[in-house]
Design an enzyme around this catalytic site. Structure first.
Site, PDB file in Angstrom:
ATOM      1  N   ARG A 123       0.842  -1.203   0.000  1.00 33.45           N
ATOM      2  CA  ARG A 123       0.000   0.000   0.000  1.00 33.45           C
ATOM      3  C   ARG A 123       0.878   1.255   0.000  1.00 33.45           C
ATOM      4  O   ARG A 123       2.083   1.194   0.194  1.00 33.45           O
ATOM      5  CB  ARG A 123      -0.952   0.012   1.200  1.00 33.45           C
ATOM      6  N   GLY A 124       0.194   2.404  -0.199  1.00 31.10           N
ATOM      7  CA  GLY A 124       0.908   3.668  -0.349  1.00 31.10           C
ATOM      8  C   GLY A 124       1.051   3.929  -1.845  1.00 31.10           C
ATOM      9  O   GLY A 124       1.486   3.039  -2.591  1.00 31.10           O
ATOM     10  N   ALA A 125       0.661   5.137  -2.247  1.00 29.58           N
ATOM     11  CA  ALA A 125       0.585   5.422  -3.688  1.00 29.58           C
ATOM     12  C   ALA A 125       1.907   5.192  -4.431  1.00 29.58           C
ATOM     13  O   ALA A 125       1.916   4.694  -5.553  1.00 29.58           O
ATOM     14  CB  ALA A 125       0.098   6.856  -3.880  1.00 29.58           C
ATOM     15  N   CYS A 174      -2.330   9.342   8.159  1.00 29.48           N
ATOM     16  CA  CYS A 174      -2.061   8.106   7.415  1.00 29.48           C
ATOM     17  C   CYS A 174      -0.557   7.816   7.391  1.00 29.48           C
ATOM     18  O   CYS A 174       0.184   8.214   8.302  1.00 29.48           O
ATOM     19  CB  CYS A 174      -2.643   8.198   6.004  1.00 29.48           C
ATOM     20  N   SER A 186       2.687   8.078   4.765  1.00 28.28           N
ATOM     21  CA  SER A 186       3.208   8.491   3.457  1.00 28.28           C
ATOM     22  C   SER A 186       4.728   8.419   3.481  1.00 28.28           C
ATOM     23  O   SER A 186       5.373   9.005   4.356  1.00 28.28           O
ATOM     24  CB  SER A 186       2.746   9.918   3.158  1.00 28.28           C
ATOM     25  N   ASP A 245      -2.442  10.750  -2.963  1.00 30.47           N
ATOM     26  CA  ASP A 245      -2.666   9.617  -3.874  1.00 30.47           C
ATOM     27  C   ASP A 245      -2.839  10.125  -5.292  1.00 30.47           C
ATOM     28  O   ASP A 245      -2.417   9.483  -6.247  1.00 30.47           O
ATOM     29  CB  ASP A 245      -3.876   8.803  -3.436  1.00 30.47           C
ATOM     30  N   ASN A 291      -6.388  12.354  -0.974  1.00 27.77           N
ATOM     31  CA  ASN A 291      -5.543  11.613  -0.026  1.00 27.77           C
ATOM     32  C   ASN A 291      -6.456  10.851   0.940  1.00 27.77           C
ATOM     33  O   ASN A 291      -7.687  10.932   0.854  1.00 27.77           O
ATOM     34  CB  ASN A 291      -4.630  12.586   0.726  1.00 27.77           C
TER      35      ASN A 291
HETATM   36  O1  LIG Z   1       3.189   7.361  -1.766  1.00 31.76           O
HETATM   37  P1  LIG Z   1       3.174   7.618  -0.294  1.00 31.76           P
HETATM   38  O2  LIG Z   1       3.685   9.010   0.044  1.00 31.76           O
HETATM   39  O3  LIG Z   1       3.879   6.538   0.481  1.00 31.76           O
HETATM   40  O4  LIG Z   1       1.656   7.528   0.197  1.00 31.76           O
HETATM   41  C1  LIG Z   1       0.675   8.364  -0.326  1.00 31.76           C
HETATM   42  C2  LIG Z   1      -0.677   8.007   0.182  1.00 31.76           C
HETATM   43  O5  LIG Z   1      -0.983   6.646  -0.097  1.00 31.76           O
HETATM   44  C3  LIG Z   1      -1.759   6.131   0.992  1.00 31.76           C
HETATM   45  O6  LIG Z   1      -2.878   5.414   0.541  1.00 31.76           O
HETATM   46  P2  LIG Z   1      -3.179   3.858   1.007  1.00 31.76           P
HETATM   47  O7  LIG Z   1      -2.713   3.661   2.411  1.00 31.76           O
HETATM   48  O8  LIG Z   1      -2.472   2.990  -0.005  1.00 31.76           O
HETATM   49  O9  LIG Z   1      -4.669   3.721   0.872  1.00 31.76           O
HETATM   50  C4  LIG Z   1      -2.138   7.307   1.856  1.00 31.76           C
HETATM   51  O10 LIG Z   1      -3.327   7.957   1.449  1.00 31.76           O
HETATM   52  C5  LIG Z   1      -0.909   8.159   1.678  1.00 31.76           C
HETATM   53  O11 LIG Z   1      -1.087   9.502   2.068  1.00 31.76           O
END
Ligand SMILES: O=P(O)(O)OC[C@H]1O[C@H](OP(=O)(O)O)[C@H](O)[C@@H]1O
Length: 323
Positions: free
Chosen positions: A20-22, A131, A133, A202, A212
């Site tokens: 996870r994380g964009a 969250c 990031s 995101d 986000n």
């Molecule tokens: O790319 P980075 O900066 O790591 O993350 C960006 C965003 O991705 C995450 O989504 P999720 O947890 O996958 O739903 C969060 O919304 C976070 O702010």
């Protein structure tokens, strides 16, 4: 040729948020395309191209909101779509190079955001984040390592509690961090006299809105109420070309069980995973190319894609119908 097991697993891990994380899902998708190309055995060049398109559709269909995912997939697939190849080996090599290029760019971008964003942090800051990031973590860890001293307040981020990851990672880096319930944001901003809010993204739309994790827009409102800078940290491949012509960003609706398992009869549950913060509530966006005001998002998109808005809007890979 059937999609290799490892590629299917990566797609599943993105869908179930094991990955996870964009930024991470974008890199994972690029890696999956690379593996798919490496594993391809049977058939000729045309079959290879069809097969790669099938893999691309599968990857893009896993999560709908973070544009980093289709942007990464399209970045890699562009070499196949826009070039003529003599044979499979040549095409395969091009995919592998493009995927490696994207992953390397992405990792460097997160590092560069850390260096640029760390300049915004001052000793004595009390920073609120939401969250988890990697871009935000990069800023905080870089600032801390450069000798700045500050305190971070991290929201839990229900229902998936990604705030725990943030708190754990920051604590590991030696940064003082306090975990707070999402609903405590306004109280914490007031009582702890928060000096700035930094969140990830995101998707960034052409008009500078930031999509986000759910709850971000409420935090932006609370920050505006107290005139606290609201900062977004994001790589430029999270800017959405589709929004140039006004295509709305789909907000992922996740399973209700994430909110409450076995709810009593008569109770409906909604579980939107993201929300949109309008550009008016955002002071600046830290990217690997520098700091921009949200209103300059369209310029970043133009520089990145150098296509007409209509062409940009047609970039999305279709939904996966292959099952
Ligand atoms: O790319 P980075 O900066 O790591 O993350 C960006 C965003 O991705 C995450 O989504 P999720 O947890 O996958 O739903 C969060 O919304 C976070 O702010």
């Amino acid at each position: 040729m059937v999609v290799p097991e490892e590629v299917r697993r990566i797609a599943e891990d993105i869908q179930t948020m094991k990955i996870r994380g964009a930024g991470r899902i974008a890199r994972a998708a690029a890696r999956a395309l690379m593996i798919a190309a490496q594993e391809y055995k049977s058939g000729g060049l045309d079959e290879f191209l069809d097969y790669m398109e099938q893999v691309a559709r599968l990857l893009v269909s896993t999560r709908p909101t973070a544009v980093s995912l289709p942007n990464a997939v399209n970045y890699v697939m562009k070499v196949l779509r826009e070039n003529k190849f003599q044979d499979i080996e040549e095409a395969r090599k091009a995919v592998i190079e493009a995927a490696q290029g994207f992953i390397e760019y992405s990792e460097q971008a997160v590092k560069r955001i850390g260096e640029i964003g760390a300049r915004l942090i001052k000793t004595g800051d009390r920073i609120l984040t939401h969250c988890n990031s990697s871009a935000v973590e990069s800023i905080l860890v870089t600032a801390w390592r450069s000798g700045k001293r500050f305190h971070v307040y991290a929201t839990e981020t229900r229902p998936r509690f990604q705030g725990y990851i943030t708190a754990r990672n920051l604590a590991k880096a030696g940064i003082p961090v306090t975990l707070v319930p999402d609903s405590a944001v306004l109280q914490v901003i007031e009582a702890k006299r928060i000096t700035r809010v930094i969140v990830g993204a995101d998707t960034v739309t052409a008009n500078g809105a930031v999509i986000n994790k759910i709850g971000t827009s409420q935090i932006a409102l609370a920050a505006r109420l107290h005139r606290i800078p609201f900062i977004v940290a994001t790589e430029t491949y999270k800017f959405s070309p589709y929004t140039v012509v006004g295509q709305p960003v789909e907000i992922e609706e996740r399973p209700p069980e994430e909110v409450l398992e076995n709810p009593p009869p008569g109770i409906r549950i909604r579980n939107p995973a993201f929300d949109a913060t309008p550009p008016e509530y955002i002071d600046m966006i830290v990217t690997e190319r520098g700091i921009i005001p949200p209103k300059s998002a369209a310029l970043v998109l133009w520089e990145m894609f150098r296509r007409s808005p209509v062409e940009m809007s047609q970039l999305r890979v279709e939904e996966d119908t292959t099952g």
